[in-house]
Design a protein around this motif. Structure first.
Motif, PDB file in Angstrom:
ATOM      1  N   LYS A  25       3.879 -10.759  11.951  1.00 49.42           N
ATOM      2  CA  LYS A  25       5.222 -10.195  12.089  1.00 49.42           C
ATOM      3  C   LYS A  25       5.168  -8.795  12.694  1.00 49.42           C
ATOM      4  N   GLU A  26       6.293  -8.382  13.219  1.00 47.51           N
ATOM      5  CA  GLU A  26       6.374  -7.044  13.802  1.00 47.51           C
ATOM      6  C   GLU A  26       6.420  -5.975  12.719  1.00 47.51           C
ATOM      7  N   LYS A  27       7.173  -6.229  11.633  1.00 44.51           N
ATOM      8  CA  LYS A  27       7.320  -5.259  10.545  1.00 44.51           C
ATOM      9  C   LYS A  27       7.255  -5.953   9.187  1.00 44.51           C
ATOM     10  N   TYR A  28       6.762  -5.212   8.187  1.00 40.55           N
ATOM     11  CA  TYR A  28       6.662  -5.716   6.822  1.00 40.55           C
ATOM     12  C   TYR A  28       7.194  -4.666   5.842  1.00 40.55           C
ATOM     13  N   PRO A  29       7.697  -5.115   4.692  1.00 38.36           N
ATOM     14  CA  PRO A  29       7.949  -4.159   3.608  1.00 38.36           C
ATOM     15  C   PRO A  29       6.599  -3.723   3.039  1.00 38.36           C
ATOM     16  N   ALA A  30       6.576  -2.611   2.328  1.00 40.11           N
ATOM     17  CA  ALA A  30       5.305  -2.108   1.794  1.00 40.11           C
ATOM     18  C   ALA A  30       5.453  -1.703   0.343  1.00 40.11           C
ATOM     19  N   LEU A  31       4.319  -1.693  -0.348  1.00 38.88           N
ATOM     20  CA  LEU A  31       4.285  -1.301  -1.757  1.00 38.88           C
ATOM     21  C   LEU A  31       3.097  -0.374  -2.002  1.00 38.88           C
ATOM     22  N   SER A 112       9.636   1.494   7.412  1.00 42.05           N
ATOM     23  CA  SER A 112       9.747   2.684   6.557  1.00 42.05           C
ATOM     24  C   SER A 112      10.956   2.656   5.637  1.00 42.05           C
ATOM     25  N   ASP A 113      11.934   1.815   5.954  1.00 37.60           N
ATOM     26  CA  ASP A 113      13.132   1.731   5.110  1.00 37.60           C
ATOM     27  C   ASP A 113      12.938   0.811   3.910  1.00 37.60           C
ATOM     28  N   THR A 114      11.817   0.085   3.876  1.00 38.45           N
ATOM     29  CA  THR A 114      11.582  -0.826   2.749  1.00 38.45           C
ATOM     30  C   THR A 114      10.199  -0.573   2.138  1.00 38.45           C
ATOM     31  N   ILE A 115       9.939   0.691   1.806  1.00 40.53           N
ATOM     32  CA  ILE A 115       8.717   1.041   1.087  1.00 40.53           C
ATOM     33  C   ILE A 115       9.058   1.205  -0.393  1.00 40.53           C
ATOM     34  N   PHE A 116       8.374   0.456  -1.240  1.00 39.92           N
ATOM     35  CA  PHE A 116       8.573   0.499  -2.681  1.00 39.92           C
ATOM     36  C   PHE A 116       7.364   1.179  -3.331  1.00 39.92           C
ATOM     37  N   VAL A 117       7.580   1.751  -4.500  1.00 37.01           N
ATOM     38  CA  VAL A 117       6.494   2.368  -5.251  1.00 37.01           C
ATOM     39  C   VAL A 117       6.428   1.735  -6.631  1.00 37.01           C
ATOM     40  N   LEU A 118       5.229   1.291  -7.010  1.00 37.34           N
ATOM     41  CA  LEU A 118       4.992   0.697  -8.327  1.00 37.34           C
ATOM     42  C   LEU A 118       4.078   1.622  -9.115  1.00 37.34           C
ATOM     43  N   GLY A 119       4.526   2.027 -10.288  1.00 36.71           N
ATOM     44  CA  GLY A 119       3.709   2.841 -11.176  1.00 36.71           C
ATOM     45  C   GLY A 119       3.375   2.077 -12.439  1.00 36.71           C
ATOM     46  N   HIS A 120       2.090   2.041 -12.776  1.00 32.91           N
ATOM     47  CA  HIS A 120       1.662   1.385 -14.012  1.00 32.91           C
ATOM     48  C   HIS A 120       1.213   2.438 -15.010  1.00 32.91           C
ATOM     49  N   SER A 121       1.661   2.341 -16.265  1.00 33.33           N
ATOM     50  CA  SER A 121       1.263   3.254 -17.326  1.00 33.33           C
ATOM     51  C   SER A 121       1.601   4.694 -16.930  1.00 33.33           C
ATOM     52  N   PHE A 136      12.235   6.861  -1.834  1.00 31.51           N
ATOM     53  CA  PHE A 136      11.783   5.606  -1.237  1.00 31.51           C
ATOM     54  C   PHE A 136      12.757   4.511  -1.636  1.00 31.51           C
ATOM     55  N   ALA A 137      12.503   3.281  -1.189  1.00 31.30           N
ATOM     56  CA  ALA A 137      13.509   2.223  -1.275  1.00 31.30           C
ATOM     57  C   ALA A 137      13.694   1.628  -2.663  1.00 31.30           C
ATOM     58  N   GLY A 138      12.646   1.588  -3.461  1.00 32.77           N
ATOM     59  CA  GLY A 138      12.751   0.975  -4.781  1.00 32.77           C
ATOM     60  C   GLY A 138      11.576   1.364  -5.644  1.00 32.77           C
ATOM     61  N   MET A 139      11.796   1.351  -6.968  1.00 34.97           N
ATOM     62  CA  MET A 139      10.785   1.800  -7.920  1.00 34.97           C
ATOM     63  C   MET A 139      10.547   0.717  -8.969  1.00 34.97           C
ATOM     64  N   ILE A 140       9.267   0.409  -9.193  1.00 33.92           N
ATOM     65  CA  ILE A 140       8.878  -0.558 -10.215  1.00 33.92           C
ATOM     66  C   ILE A 140       8.019   0.158 -11.246  1.00 33.92           C
ATOM     67  N   LEU A 141       8.429   0.110 -12.503  1.00 36.14           N
ATOM     68  CA  LEU A 141       7.712   0.778 -13.587  1.00 36.14           C
ATOM     69  C   LEU A 141       7.157  -0.287 -14.528  1.00 36.14           C
ATOM     70  N   LEU A 142       5.844  -0.381 -14.604  1.00 35.68           N
ATOM     71  CA  LEU A 142       5.201  -1.382 -15.439  1.00 35.68           C
ATOM     72  C   LEU A 142       4.453  -0.717 -16.585  1.00 35.68           C
ATOM     73  N   ALA A 143       4.625  -1.256 -17.798  1.00 35.78           N
ATOM     74  CA  ALA A 143       3.927  -0.753 -18.991  1.00 35.78           C
ATOM     75  C   ALA A 143       4.208   0.725 -19.196  1.00 35.78           C
ATOM     76  N   GLY A 144       5.457   1.080 -19.118  1.00 35.00           N
ATOM     77  CA  GLY A 144       5.872   2.464 -19.312  1.00 35.00           C
ATOM     78  C   GLY A 144       7.185   2.732 -18.596  1.00 35.00           C
ATOM     79  N   GLY A 145       7.827   3.826 -18.972  1.00 37.80           N
ATOM     80  CA  GLY A 145       9.086   4.199 -18.331  1.00 37.80           C
ATOM     81  C   GLY A 145      10.003   4.855 -19.343  1.00 37.80           C
ATOM     82  N   GLY A 146      10.567   6.010 -18.963  1.00 34.26           N
ATOM     83  CA  GLY A 146      11.489   6.710 -19.852  1.00 34.26           C
ATOM     84  C   GLY A 146      10.823   7.412 -21.009  1.00 34.26           C
ATOM     85  N   GLU A 147       9.515   7.624 -20.916  1.00 32.91           N
ATOM     86  CA  GLU A 147       8.767   8.203 -22.027  1.00 32.91           C
ATOM     87  C   GLU A 147       7.757   9.214 -21.496  1.00 32.91           C
TER      88      GLU A 147
END
Length: 322
Positions: A25-31, A112-121, A136-147
């Motif tokens: 593909k020409e472009k991809y979303p990224a994480l 660049s408009d669909t870059i997501f960030v995933l944070g664990h712990s 960035f475009a979206g945030m994923i919080l795994l095993a933690g968040g709000g603390e």
């Protein structure tokens, strides 16, 4: 799936792995995957082989199969990255995540408009700090968040002490005779006072063990909730009910602060390593349990939630393979 070793440069050189689903593909979303506390490498494994979770490699593979280009990296002083882990502070970790995010923006195959960030712990605390600098475009919080870290550490200690208090037989009597609980409380208080009074990157505990004082001081001073107020992107937060290192109930704070849409989920029988865990929580043996579950895939319910959420964010393109 194609993997490529890359270097990014913060105050020091960091090495990571860029994973492509393919290159048709020409472009991809990224994480971008921001790891948790400690010295686990880009794959989620201890370089010395003492603890292997495979989690970050599994996440990279999972999202690559959904059509994402992913980037995971070794922290300072870990794996193939340069620097000293013991001297690395909270803001150094944010700096490193920022240069990794910048690197993704330079890649011609990434939208660049669909870059997501995933944070664990710990990464779930670093991600809002990063967003406050560079949205960035979206945030994923795994095993933690709000603390905050201090809350998490206090709860972990409390659970460990409660488990000790419940010990039966001679062990239980010995704990009471030696005033183990009271002594632990006193030692922890003295340690925190020593950390707050320090001005060095690390301090020595009992004259031998090195403790990352700069990292702890900066965590204690960081106002997570002020940065959460700045988050306007969609947020997905998932924690397991068998996760003693993160408190799933703290996820309920997120909609109070985050300006964008928030989805929060507590998954039954999932531990801190995002694996299925059926037994009662055993704080004293958690590392053994992590190792025993290391080769398991990411919890099936977590996979469903992640796929559904990113598919919705990308208007069905990822979820339906378009």
């Amino acid at each position: 799936m194609i993997e490529q070793i890359v270097q990014v440069y913060s105050q020091t050189k960091l090495e990571g792995t860029l994973t492509y689903p393919d290159q048709t593909k020409e472009k991809y979303p990224a994480l971008l995957i921001i790891p948790g506390t400690g010295t686990l490498n880009r794959d989620g494994n201890d370089p010395k082989g003492k603890l292997e979770l495979h989690l970050y490699k599994q996440l990279a593979t999972f999202f690559s199969n959904l059509g994402f280009i992913t980037l995971r990296y070794d922290k300072r002083g870990v794996g193939k990255s340069e620097g000293e882990h013991i001297r690395t502070g909270f803001w150094d970790l944010v700096d490193d995540a920022e240069v990794a995010l910048d690197y993704l923006h330079t890649q011609s195959k990434i939208d660049s408009d669909t870059i997501f960030v995933l944070g664990h712990s710990e990464g779930s605390t670093l991600a809002p700090a990063l967003y406050a600098r560079k949205p960035f475009a979206g945030m994923i919080l795994l095993a933690g968040g709000g603390e905050k870290l201090e809350e998490a550490l206090n709860r972990q200690r409390r659970l460990a002490l409660e488990q000790l208090q419940q010990s039966k037989g001679f062990k239980g009597k010995l704990i009471k005779w030696l005033h183990v609980i009271e002594k632990d409380e006193k030692k922890n208080k003295e340690l925190m006072e020593k950390i707050k009074a320090s001005n060095t990157d690390f301090i020595r505990i009992q004259g031998f063990f090195k403790f990352p004082a700069k990292w702890m001081r900066e965590h204690l001073a960081y106002d997570l909730f002020e940065d959460l107020k700045k988050v306007k992107c969609p947020v997905l937060a998932i924690t397991g009910d068998k996760d003693f290192q993160a408190d799933a109930s703290k996820l309920e704070r997120l909609p109070e602060y985050v300006q964008g849409p928030v989805d929060i989920h507590t998954i039954e029988d999932m531990d801190h390593s995002m694996k299925e865990y059926k037994k009662p929580i055993d704080v004293s043996n958690f590392k053994k349990d992590y190792i025993a579950n290391a080769n398991k895939d990411i919890h099936p319910e977590a996979q469903v939630l992640l796929k559904k959420w990113v598919g919705y964010q990308l208007e069905g393109e990822v979820a339906h393979g378009k």
